[in-house]
Design a protein around this motif. Structure first.
Motif, mmCIF file in Angstrom:
data_model
loop_
_atom_site.group_PDB
_atom_site.id
_atom_site.type_symbol
_atom_site.label_atom_id
_atom_site.label_comp_id
_atom_site.label_asym_id
_atom_site.label_seq_id
_atom_site.Cartn_x
_atom_site.Cartn_y
_atom_site.Cartn_z
ATOM 1 N N LEU A 116 24.823 -10.588 5.637
ATOM 2 C CA LEU A 116 24.361 -11.791 6.328
ATOM 3 C C LEU A 116 23.397 -11.433 7.440
ATOM 4 O O LEU A 116 23.565 -10.418 8.119
ATOM 5 N N ALA A 117 22.399 -12.296 7.647
ATOM 6 C CA ALA A 117 21.547 -12.134 8.829
ATOM 7 C C ALA A 117 21.446 -13.481 9.524
ATOM 8 O O ALA A 117 21.287 -14.516 8.861
ATOM 9 N N ASN A 118 21.558 -13.476 10.836
ATOM 10 C CA ASN A 118 21.290 -14.680 11.618
ATOM 11 C C ASN A 118 19.921 -14.504 12.268
ATOM 12 O O ASN A 118 19.746 -13.679 13.161
ATOM 13 N N ARG A 119 18.952 -15.311 11.797
ATOM 14 C CA ARG A 119 17.592 -15.204 12.323
ATOM 15 C C ARG A 119 17.409 -15.964 13.631
ATOM 16 O O ARG A 119 16.336 -15.881 14.250
ATOM 17 N N GLY A 120 18.419 -16.714 14.009
ATOM 18 C CA GLY A 120 18.313 -17.505 15.245
ATOM 19 C C GLY A 120 18.255 -16.590 16.457
ATOM 20 O O GLY A 120 19.148 -15.770 16.658
ATOM 21 N N LEU A 121 17.217 -16.778 17.286
ATOM 22 C CA LEU A 121 17.050 -15.889 18.448
ATOM 23 C C LEU A 121 17.992 -16.252 19.584
ATOM 24 O O LEU A 121 18.337 -15.412 20.412
ATOM 25 N N GLU A 122 18.378 -17.543 19.632
ATOM 26 C CA GLU A 122 19.193 -18.001 20.771
ATOM 27 C C GLU A 122 20.606 -18.374 20.373
ATOM 28 O O GLU A 122 21.534 -18.213 21.155
ATOM 29 N N GLU A 123 20.746 -18.902 19.128
ATOM 30 C CA GLU A 123 22.024 -19.518 18.774
ATOM 31 C C GLU A 123 22.860 -18.644 17.855
ATOM 32 O O GLU A 123 22.328 -18.065 16.899
ATOM 33 N N ALA A 124 24.156 -18.632 18.086
ATOM 34 C CA ALA A 124 25.072 -18.019 17.122
ATOM 35 C C ALA A 124 25.123 -18.909 15.883
ATOM 36 O O ALA A 124 24.701 -20.069 15.927
ATOM 37 N N ALA A 125 25.646 -18.386 14.793
ATOM 38 C CA ALA A 125 25.741 -19.173 13.556
ATOM 39 C C ALA A 125 27.184 -19.158 13.056
ATOM 40 O O ALA A 125 27.790 -18.095 12.929
ATOM 41 N N ASP A 126 27.686 -20.335 12.768
ATOM 42 C CA ASP A 126 29.029 -20.481 12.209
ATOM 43 C C ASP A 126 28.912 -20.471 10.695
ATOM 44 O O ASP A 126 28.299 -21.384 10.135
ATOM 45 N N VAL A 127 29.493 -19.477 10.055
ATOM 46 C CA VAL A 127 29.293 -19.329 8.613
ATOM 47 C C VAL A 127 30.625 -19.499 7.889
ATOM 48 O O VAL A 127 31.631 -18.906 8.279
ATOM 49 N N THR A 128 30.597 -20.316 6.833
ATOM 50 C CA THR A 128 31.772 -20.417 5.966
ATOM 51 C C THR A 128 31.381 -19.923 4.576
ATOM 52 O O THR A 128 30.290 -20.233 4.090
ATOM 53 N N ILE A 129 32.279 -19.154 3.971
ATOM 54 C CA ILE A 129 32.005 -18.600 2.637
ATOM 55 C C ILE A 129 33.102 -19.090 1.699
ATOM 56 O O ILE A 129 34.283 -18.757 1.863
ATOM 57 N N GLU A 130 32.671 -19.900 0.730
ATOM 58 C CA GLU A 130 33.634 -20.468 -0.211
ATOM 59 C C GLU A 130 33.550 -19.668 -1.511
ATOM 60 O O GLU A 130 32.462 -19.476 -2.043
ATOM 61 N N LEU A 131 34.682 -19.213 -1.990
ATOM 62 C CA LEU A 131 34.685 -18.425 -3.228
ATOM 63 C C LEU A 131 35.162 -19.304 -4.376
ATOM 64 O O LEU A 131 36.161 -20.022 -4.240
ATOM 65 N N ARG A 132 34.441 -19.268 -5.466
ATOM 66 C CA ARG A 132 34.853 -20.051 -6.637
ATOM 67 C C ARG A 132 35.126 -19.112 -7.812
ATOM 68 O O ARG A 132 34.331 -18.217 -8.070
ATOM 69 N N GLY A 133 36.225 -19.332 -8.481
ATOM 70 C CA GLY A 133 36.554 -18.484 -9.643
ATOM 71 C C GLY A 133 37.268 -17.215 -9.224
ATOM 72 O O GLY A 133 37.722 -16.452 -10.054
ATOM 73 N N PHE A 134 37.283 -16.957 -7.946
ATOM 74 C CA PHE A 134 38.107 -15.872 -7.420
ATOM 75 C C PHE A 134 38.514 -16.221 -5.990
ATOM 76 O O PHE A 134 37.973 -17.149 -5.382
ATOM 77 N N GLY A 135 39.475 -15.477 -5.478
ATOM 78 C CA GLY A 135 39.944 -15.793 -4.131
ATOM 79 C C GLY A 135 39.925 -14.554 -3.257
ATOM 80 O O GLY A 135 40.127 -13.437 -3.749
ATOM 81 N N ALA A 136 39.683 -14.770 -1.958
ATOM 82 C CA ALA A 136 39.697 -13.640 -1.023
ATOM 83 C C ALA A 136 41.140 -13.355 -0.635
ATOM 84 O O ALA A 136 41.843 -14.236 -0.137
#
Ligand code: AHR
Length: 512
Positions: A430-450
């Motif tokens: 993952l890369a957050n290109r935002g220079l000022e803001e943090a990024a809240d990321v959600t990753i949904e897995l389909r067909g398998f589970g974490a």
């Protein structure tokens, strides 16, 4: 805080991760070879002059294949100068980099070094000042078992077993007016076809890379690929792409989005190669060897008529200090996104080489008689080479966007992902290109589970620093990776990326 939602589906695998995607490049340029990988007399050098401190970092970084010996250098190089007793090897003028080449290090030394580094060799031949005869001679020298002029010379020079080099570049950047022996697409296409044919008559098992465009801004871009492949389709397996990027006029937003140019470059070359395939009724597909890419602060150094040529005045010297760019946090995040782009296109980009390995626009730096250290850009490469395994997942990304001057709207969060069914490990880059803001990321897995999260790590602005923070000889670990919190919440992986960051989230997954 910006938001990104990523869907990874077990069935969206575009192909296997090509291990050659994590390649690098050693050119006889500046201090990449001399005082880079090779420095007899250095306290860390072994009896062959191979710097063990540099080798250790190379192994940690994990390149799989290394292009050699150039670059612009190869277009004026006589490979025979670098074989045989070292004391008899000639000192030559290298016009490409205005340098005296001692030839102390040549093919045998590179083969030995590569064996120790555990890397495959990608050998470039000189189709600038030389041609078909040299092409077949070097293949015979390197790959023929024995009993012929060139293979017997290799044996006499101490290598009984053939080098068995599979991957060969048919020249370098011959579309560029700065290149010694540059050519029109027609001239080059014919030469590549005939040189390739002569090489394969000696060793049919080799793979051949035709020269593509030196950048997607070349005036001949696309026409070059079309003509060259129309003439040489049968003999070649890959067409090359080269791209270097830099931040210009303080426009960090556009710079951070330059992987969009890489995407466009790759997709255009794939379309051109496939159009030629239709016309010539080709059975095989031509894949891409992205055999030079990186961040390089080159504009401002060139002259108007010679865009790729740095100022070449002054004395002729051995291994001068040339283009030893220092990479900061912003550059490292861009390097991460360039790797994402290559990986996302890994079904067609099956070879890629970051240019270069040591000192010359490189992730590893070393000083003569001094230390070796990792640049900030070392980390995305090292982690991706180690963790991108198995199949390439096509991520579906819904990210907040930002406006760039060069590329229109760009995703704030850039993503690539892999899943290794055999080990049950997935990796999300993952890369957050935002220079000022943090990024809240959600990753949904389909067909398998974490079922678990491995060591999640992030590279970002160090405490008390800014986006220009970098590693230097005096402060070698200022920019590095640090642990990143990631959690699984009702099957969804959640992670917050700091502003301006590159991160990896390794996952343990099981089929749903
Ligand atoms: O990697 C530096 C130089 O960039 C290479 O010699 C050349 O191929 C490209 O223009």
């Amino acid at each position: 805080m910006s938001i990104a939602h990523i869907v990874l589906d077990r069935d969206f695998v575009i192909g296997d991760v090509p291990r050659r995607l994590f390649g690098s490049f050693v050119e006889h340029m500046g201090r990449c070879v001399y005082t880079g990988i090779y420095e007899p007399g250095h306290p860390e050098a072994d009896e062959r002059g191979f710097r063990q401190d540099v080798l250790k970092l190379v192994k940690e970084m994990g390149p799989t294949v290394i292009r050699y010996p150039g670059g612009n250098f190869v277009s004026g190089y006589d490979w025979e100068d670098g074989i045989g007793p070292v004391e008899k090897r000639p000192r030559r003028l290298d016009g490409a980099w205005h340098t005296i080449e001692t030839n102390e290090f040549g093919l045998h030394e590179f083969v030995d070094w590569s064996r120790e580094a555990g890397t495959e060799i990608m050998e470039a031949i000189n189709l600038g000042t030389r041609g078909i005869d040299e092409a077949r001679a070097i293949v015979e020298y390197a790959n023929f078992p024995g009993g012929s002029k060139w293979s017997d010379l290799r044996i006499a020079n101490g290598a009984k077993e053939p080098f068995d080099i599979k991957l060969w570049c048919l020249g370098n950047e011959l579309d560029g007016p700065w290149q010694m022996g540059s050519k029109t697409p027609h001239e080059y296409g014919r030469l590549a076809q005939e040189a390739g044919k002569a090489m394969r008559l000696i060793d049919p098992s080799i793979e051949l890379v035709a020269v593509g465009s030196s950048s997607s801004n070349m005036p001949t871009f696309a026409e070059w690929e079309h003509t060259v492949l129309s003439l040489a389709y049968d003999e070649v397996d890959y067409i090359s792409c080269h791209a270097y990027y830099q931040e210009e006029n303080g426009d960090a937003g556009s710079f951070l989005a330059t992987a969009m140019d890489t995407d466009h470059f790759i997709e255009s070359v794939v379309a051109t190669a496939d159009a030629v395939r239709a016309r010539v009724k080709g059975k095989k597909r031509i894949n891409i060897s992205f055999d030079e890419w990186n961040v390089w602060y080159q504009r401002g150094l060139e002259t108007e008529d010679q865009p790729h040529v740095i100022t070449r005045r002054g004395e002729w010297r051995e291994h001068p200090r040339i283009i030893e760019d220092t990479y900061n946090v912003t550059d490292a995040v861009v390097v991460g996104t360039l790797l994402h782009s290559l990986l996302r296109h890994g079904d067609r980009v099956t070879i890629a080489n970051q240019a270069q390995l040591v000192n010359v626009i490189a992730p590893i730096r070393s000083e003569e008689n001094g230390p070796a250290w990792r640049q900030a850009s070392f980390w995305p490469f090292a982690r991706m080479s180690a963790l991108a395994k198995g199949g390439i997942l096509r991520p579906v990304v819904k990210s907040d966007k930002y406006a760039t001057k060069e590329f229109g709207d760009a995703d704030l969060v850039d993503v690539a992902a892999t899943w290794d069914e055999a080990t049950g490990q997935a990796a999300v880059f993952l890369a957050n290109r935002g220079l000022e803001e943090a990024a809240d990321v959600t990753i949904e897995l389909r067909g398998f589970g974490a079922t678990g999260i491995g060591r999640a790590e992030v590279l970002t602005v160090p405490e008390g620093g800014d986006r220009f923070a970098a590693n230097t000889e005096q402060d070698q670990d200022r920019v590095g990776l640090r642990p990143l919190d990631a959690a699984i919440d009702e099957g969804v992986v959640r992670v917050t990326l700091p502003a301006l960051s590159w991160a990896v989230v390794p996952l343990e997954v099981s089929r749903a």
